[in-house]
Design a protein around this motif. Structure first.
Motif, short mmCIF file in Angstrom:
data_model
loop_
_atom_site.label_atom_id
_atom_site.label_comp_id
_atom_site.label_asym_id
_atom_site.label_seq_id
_atom_site.Cartn_x
_atom_site.Cartn_y
_atom_site.Cartn_z
N UNK A 117 0.87 -1.17 0.00
CA UNK A 117 0.00 0.00 0.00
C UNK A 117 0.91 1.22 0.00
N UNK A 118 0.82 2.02 -1.05
CA UNK A 118 1.74 3.15 -1.25
C UNK A 118 0.95 4.44 -1.22
N UNK A 119 1.43 5.43 -0.44
CA UNK A 119 0.73 6.70 -0.38
C UNK A 119 1.72 7.84 -0.20
N UNK A 120 1.27 9.05 -0.49
CA UNK A 120 2.15 10.23 -0.48
C UNK A 120 1.61 11.35 0.41
N UNK A 121 0.65 11.03 1.29
CA UNK A 121 0.05 12.08 2.11
C UNK A 121 -0.35 11.54 3.47
N UNK A 155 -3.34 11.96 4.96
CA UNK A 155 -4.65 11.33 4.84
C UNK A 155 -4.53 9.94 4.23
N UNK A 156 -3.61 9.81 3.26
CA UNK A 156 -3.39 8.51 2.64
C UNK A 156 -2.86 7.49 3.62
N UNK A 157 -1.99 7.92 4.54
CA UNK A 157 -1.45 7.02 5.56
C UNK A 157 -2.57 6.51 6.46
N UNK A 158 -3.48 7.41 6.87
CA UNK A 158 -4.59 7.00 7.72
C UNK A 158 -5.45 5.96 7.03
N UNK A 159 -5.73 6.17 5.73
CA UNK A 159 -6.52 5.19 4.98
C UNK A 159 -5.75 3.89 4.79
N UNK A 160 -4.45 3.99 4.54
CA UNK A 160 -3.62 2.80 4.36
C UNK A 160 -3.65 1.92 5.60
N UNK A 161 -3.57 2.55 6.76
CA UNK A 161 -3.61 1.78 8.02
C UNK A 161 -4.97 1.11 8.19
N UNK A 162 -6.02 1.83 7.86
CA UNK A 162 -7.35 1.26 7.98
C UNK A 162 -7.53 0.08 7.00
N UNK A 166 2.34 -4.46 3.43
CA UNK A 166 3.37 -3.49 3.81
C UNK A 166 2.95 -2.12 3.32
N UNK A 167 3.06 -1.11 4.20
CA UNK A 167 2.68 0.26 3.84
C UNK A 167 3.96 1.07 3.61
N UNK A 168 3.95 1.86 2.54
CA UNK A 168 5.10 2.70 2.19
C UNK A 168 4.66 4.15 2.03
N UNK A 169 5.49 5.07 2.52
CA UNK A 169 5.21 6.49 2.33
C UNK A 169 6.50 7.29 2.46
N UNK A 170 6.36 8.62 2.36
CA UNK A 170 7.51 9.52 2.55
C UNK A 170 7.85 9.61 4.05
N UNK A 171 9.08 9.98 4.34
CA UNK A 171 9.57 10.00 5.72
C UNK A 171 8.73 10.89 6.63
N UNK A 196 9.58 3.56 4.83
CA UNK A 196 9.87 4.81 4.13
C UNK A 196 10.57 4.52 2.80
N UNK A 197 10.19 5.24 1.75
CA UNK A 197 10.97 5.20 0.52
C UNK A 197 11.46 6.61 0.21
N UNK A 198 12.70 6.70 -0.21
CA UNK A 198 13.35 8.00 -0.41
C UNK A 198 13.55 8.34 -1.88
N UNK A 199 13.47 7.35 -2.74
CA UNK A 199 13.67 7.60 -4.17
C UNK A 199 12.43 8.27 -4.75
N UNK A 200 12.51 8.65 -6.03
CA UNK A 200 11.32 9.17 -6.70
C UNK A 200 10.32 8.03 -6.87
N UNK A 201 9.07 8.36 -7.04
CA UNK A 201 8.00 7.36 -7.06
C UNK A 201 8.14 6.38 -8.22
N UNK A 202 8.66 6.85 -9.36
CA UNK A 202 8.82 5.96 -10.51
C UNK A 202 9.87 4.89 -10.23
N UNK A 203 11.00 5.30 -9.65
CA UNK A 203 12.05 4.34 -9.30
C UNK A 203 11.55 3.36 -8.25
N UNK A 204 10.84 3.88 -7.27
CA UNK A 204 10.32 3.03 -6.20
C UNK A 204 9.34 2.00 -6.74
N UNK A 205 8.43 2.42 -7.60
CA UNK A 205 7.46 1.48 -8.17
C UNK A 205 8.16 0.41 -8.99
#
Length: 380
Positions: free
Chosen positions: A32-36, A38-45, A56-61, A70-79
């Motif tokens: 589950x990947x999110x960038x906000x 609010x997205x983290x709250x939904x991802x946990x739910x 596994x949930x992934x987001x910015x630091x 946490x993923x630190x690369x750009x979203x394209x590289x991470x995906x």
């Protein structure tokens, strides 16, 4: 027959163990990947409602918590990094971001994971990629049900309430021989053209509800008699590599029913085993896409060459316990040399026999430069 183990003892015990081997299913993995926030709250739910999955949930630091990676690369590289690691990837973000991120990382519909997109409020879940083979359509329905969201599915056969060739293949535990052929036949199904289905390999159809325009036929000759007047295309289940010559579009579905019993010298290279398997099946005019499993004994559990062959043919490796081999080995020709090496009189044939659920022998053991193979048609 082995008089120490009467049939009434051998078969129930062996059947139960093989059933256990054949029913082992890895838990489906979700990212589950999110960038906000609010997205983290939904991802946990969402993760809480997917307790039957590995999530596994992934987001910015700046949005991360203890249970979130946490993923630190750009979203394209991470995906690109995770697309080969998960069965389903649910992206809680704008669909445009997801499209741009996955575009450079796409492979083929047969290998790409299912990709879902959700808005941060959790009102909609979109099946974006690999709806059928990747399982995104079913995953989207699951998320919608558990979060009380609206599912959005756009694949043509689902919209029309019919069935694509890749869905039929999955239900029959088959692989598609040629995806271009499958696409052509699916287009005909969508256009309500009449399609013949010839189930040469007797795949289980009892639980499959065919669309009205797909008609089950008994033989190829029955199809050929009516194809110019009635049938616009054909679906054929077959393990055979010899192709019928038809003037009508058709697609071959290959059931994964082949089990190969295998024994080999220690440290036999993978490419050597792969070549031996290919040569063996070519001699039988059988497709290697139909391989379900390679079966061997515990002594070969860590044999890297067998692992490489399993990976190449996308087959499972089945380890048959020595006790089971001992129960049935008297059915087959044994070897004192093999006994001195393994403690068993034979490996390939009893392993193939057991792992195929006591199936039909298509080829007795063949010896090829330190590799022994037998070929079996699985009963289940």
């Amino acid at each position: 027959m082995n008089t120490a183990y009467p049939n009434c003892m051998i078969l129930p015990l062996a059947t139960n163990i093989v059933k256990g081997l054949n029913n082992k299913v890895n838990k489906e993995t979700w990212a589950i990947v999110t960038l906000s926030q609010d997205g983290v709250a939904l991802a946990e739910r969402l993760a809480q409602h997917l307790e039957d999955k590995t999530c596994n949930i992934y987001t910015r630091e700046k949005y991360a918590k203890k249970t979130i990676q946490v993923f630190e690369s750009d979203i394209t590289t991470f995906m690109g990094r995770i697309m080969g690691e998960y069965d389903i990837i649910c992206c809680i973000m704008a669909s445009g971001i997801v499209v741009r991120a996955i575009a450079p990382n796409l492979g083929h519909k047969s290998t790409d994971p299912g990709i879902l997109v959700m808005d941060t409020k959790g009102e909609y879940v979109i099946s974006l990629l690999s709806g059928h083979l990747g399982g995104a359509n079913d995953a989207a329905r699951l998320v919608a049900k558990r979060l009380d969201a609206q599912v959005v599915i756009t694949t043509g056969t689902d919209v029309k309430g019919t069935m694509a060739v890749d869905v039929l293949a999955e239900k029959l535990n088959c692989v598609i021989d040629n995806f271009t052929d499958a696409k052509d036949i699916t287009a005909l199904i969508l256009n309500n053209e009449s399609i013949g289905l010839i189930n040469l390999e007797n795949c289980e159809l009892d639980a499959v509800i065919l669309p009205p325009n797909i008609e089950l036929l008994k033989t190829l000759s029955e199809f050929e008699k009516g194809n110019t007047e009635k049938y616009a295309g054909l679906i054929l289940t077959s393990l055979n590599t010899e192709k019928p010559i038809l003037n009508t579009p058709w697609v071959q579905l290959i059931p994964q029913k082949l089990v190969l019993g295998i024994g080999c010298r220690r440290d036999t290279p993978g490419e050597k085993i792969i070549a031996a398997v290919q040569l063996t099946l070519e001699s039988l005019k059988l497709s290697n896409k139909g391989i379900k499993a390679l079966a061997t004994i515990g002594l070969k559990e860590n044999e890297l060459g067998i692992d490489a062959a399993c990976s190449y043919f996308k087959a499972r490796k089945v380890i048959v316990p020595n006790e089971m081999v001992q129960m049935v080995q008297s059915r087959f020709e044994g070897s004192e040399f093999v006994y001195q090496t393994t403690g068993l009189y034979c490996v390939s044939e009893p392993c193939g026999y057991i792992a195929s659920s006591f199936g039909k022998c298509l080829l007795e053991k063949q010896k090829m430069n330190g590799i022994t193979l037998s070929v079996w048609l699985a009963e289940k």
